[in-house]
Scaffold this motif. Structure first.
Motif, PDB file in Angstrom:
ATOM      1  N   TYR A 107       2.297  11.745 124.626  1.00 45.91           N
ATOM      2  CA  TYR A 107       2.850  12.539 125.728  1.00 45.91           C
ATOM      3  C   TYR A 107       2.676  11.821 127.065  1.00 45.91           C
ATOM      4  CZ  TYR A 107       3.450  16.480 128.935  1.00 45.91           C
ATOM      5  OH  TYR A 107       3.869  17.296 129.946  1.00 45.91           O
ATOM      6  N   LYS A 111       6.170  11.032 128.844  1.00 48.22           N
ATOM      7  CA  LYS A 111       6.591  11.907 129.936  1.00 48.22           C
ATOM      8  C   LYS A 111       5.827  11.687 131.237  1.00 48.22           C
ATOM      9  CE  LYS A 111       9.679  13.801 127.409  1.00 48.22           C
ATOM     10  NZ  LYS A 111      11.117  13.444 127.665  1.00 48.22           N
ATOM     11  N   LYS A 175       5.790   9.439 120.341  1.00 48.45           N
ATOM     12  CA  LYS A 175       6.444   9.068 121.603  1.00 48.45           C
ATOM     13  C   LYS A 175       7.957   9.025 121.440  1.00 48.45           C
ATOM     14  CE  LYS A 175       6.889   5.474 125.086  1.00 48.45           C
ATOM     15  NZ  LYS A 175       8.373   5.492 124.965  1.00 48.45           N
ATOM     16  N   PHE A 178       9.118  12.560 121.528  1.00 47.23           N
ATOM     17  CA  PHE A 178       8.997  13.135 122.868  1.00 47.23           C
ATOM     18  C   PHE A 178      10.063  12.574 123.805  1.00 47.23           C
ATOM     19  CE2 PHE A 178       4.146  13.844 122.208  1.00 47.23           C
ATOM     20  CZ  PHE A 178       4.430  14.907 121.374  1.00 47.23           C
ATOM     21  N   LEU A 200       3.160  20.708 128.035  1.00 45.49           N
ATOM     22  CA  LEU A 200       2.888  20.174 126.702  1.00 45.49           C
ATOM     23  C   LEU A 200       2.657  21.298 125.700  1.00 45.49           C
ATOM     24  CD1 LEU A 200       2.149  17.879 124.713  1.00 45.49           C
ATOM     25  CD2 LEU A 200      -0.187  17.991 125.608  1.00 45.49           C
ATOM     26  N   VAL A 204       6.704  21.289 124.802  1.00 47.15           N
ATOM     27  CA  VAL A 204       6.814  20.081 123.988  1.00 47.15           C
ATOM     28  C   VAL A 204       6.346  20.330 122.551  1.00 47.15           C
ATOM     29  CG1 VAL A 204       6.027  17.706 123.731  1.00 47.15           C
ATOM     30  CG2 VAL A 204       6.601  18.592 125.997  1.00 47.15           C
TER      31      VAL A 204
END
Length: 291
Positions: A107, A111, A175, A178, A200, A204
């Motif tokens: 994350y 991001k 990743k 994401f 998150l 997410v």
């Protein structure tokens, strides 16, 4: 534009072409089926044979002596219940650490985009090019005397859990998933006052269930099938994993009972794959959001 194939529809429509196609198809599929399922059938069927029939040459395809008590004997003599409990403890402990730390790392790289994030990701992926056996000695010396804290982690779960966290492949998978989440969705949550941790947890993770399932399966199976590292770091018989425990007790056990124990040890991971195979494929191929 028509789709190009190995055999044209016109040739396939002819009787000769249809017979040739299905003959080749059956032979290929049958060959691959025998290649993959043959050893599994031999493993399971040999657990029902007596010791003499197991070592017979040529081997028997169907057991002539059916002895299902071999599995019960393997369970009792080799204390598979304790070994199974140890392995489950190590596997789900490694799963918990990977879900927390690997998700946080992925994350952040995807991001939050920290300074030198691409360089860090590149160095992490470069570790995938190093054979795992090359890292055994430095990892063992590390857990033997952990720097700074100066602790010996042998015969502790930390010797299994900590090395499993440094999984560059799982971080890369997370990743990659994401990255496919639209940034506009996260920006809208940020404008509403949500912190990065709240984003998150509330946005997410709920949409990342497929890839989290894949990482979970990889984490559990990775610990379950590992042999060399638990053999080095868990010398205490009471704390050994299933594979190491069976190996340690294999000397004084009949070969048919040993094969029965190996069959029992392989069943959990086989069942996990059969039950969650769709989740594995959907998680690996997931690349975006629909809707």
């Amino acid at each position: 534009m028509s789709t190009r194939t190995l055999i044209s529809p016109a040739q396939l429509a002819r009787p000769r072409g249809k017979v040739l196609y299905w003959t080749v198809f059956t032979l290929v599929v049958g060959g691959f089926t025998l290649t993959f399922l043959g050893p599994l059938y031999w493993l399971i069927s040999s657990g029902f044979k007596d010791a003499q029939e197991v070592i017979r040459t040529p081997p028997t395809l169907v057991p002539e002596t059916f002895e299902p008590g071999n599995y019960q004997q393997a369970w009792d003599v080799m204390d598979l219940a304790e070994l199974l409990g140890n392995t489950l403890y190590y596997a789900f402990g490694a799963l918990a650490f990977q879900l927390v730390l690997d998700v946080a790392a992925a994350y952040s790289l995807s991001k939050l985009r920290p300074m030198f994030g691409k360089a860090i990701l590149g160095m992490m992926l470069a570790t995938l090019m190093i054979p795992a056996t090359v890292l055994v000695v430095p990892q063992y010396l590390t857990v033997l005397d952990v720097p700074i804290v100066e602790r010996n982690l042998l015969n502790t779960p930390w010797a299994i859990w900590l090395p499993s966290v440094t999984n560059a492949f799982n971080i890369f998978l997370l990743k990659r998933f994401f990255d496919s989440i639209p940034q506009e969705l996260l920006d809208a949550a940020s404008m509403d006052g949500a912190s990065p941790m709240r984003i998150l947890w509330s946005i997410v993770l709920p949409v990342s269930r497929p890839i989290l399932g894949v990482v979970s399966i990889f984490a559990v199976v990775g610990v379950w099938k590992d042999f060399l590292w638990p053999l080095l770091t868990l010398p205490d018989p009471a704390k050994q994993t299933l594979n190491v425990g069976i190996y340690s007790l294999s000397n004084g056990v009949p070969v048919n009972v040993l094969i029965a124990a190996l069959t029992i040890a392989s069943l959990p991971t086989l069942l996990i794959f059969l039950i969650f195979q769709r989740n594995i494929m959907s998680g690996l191929t997931a690349g975006g959001l629909k809707g």
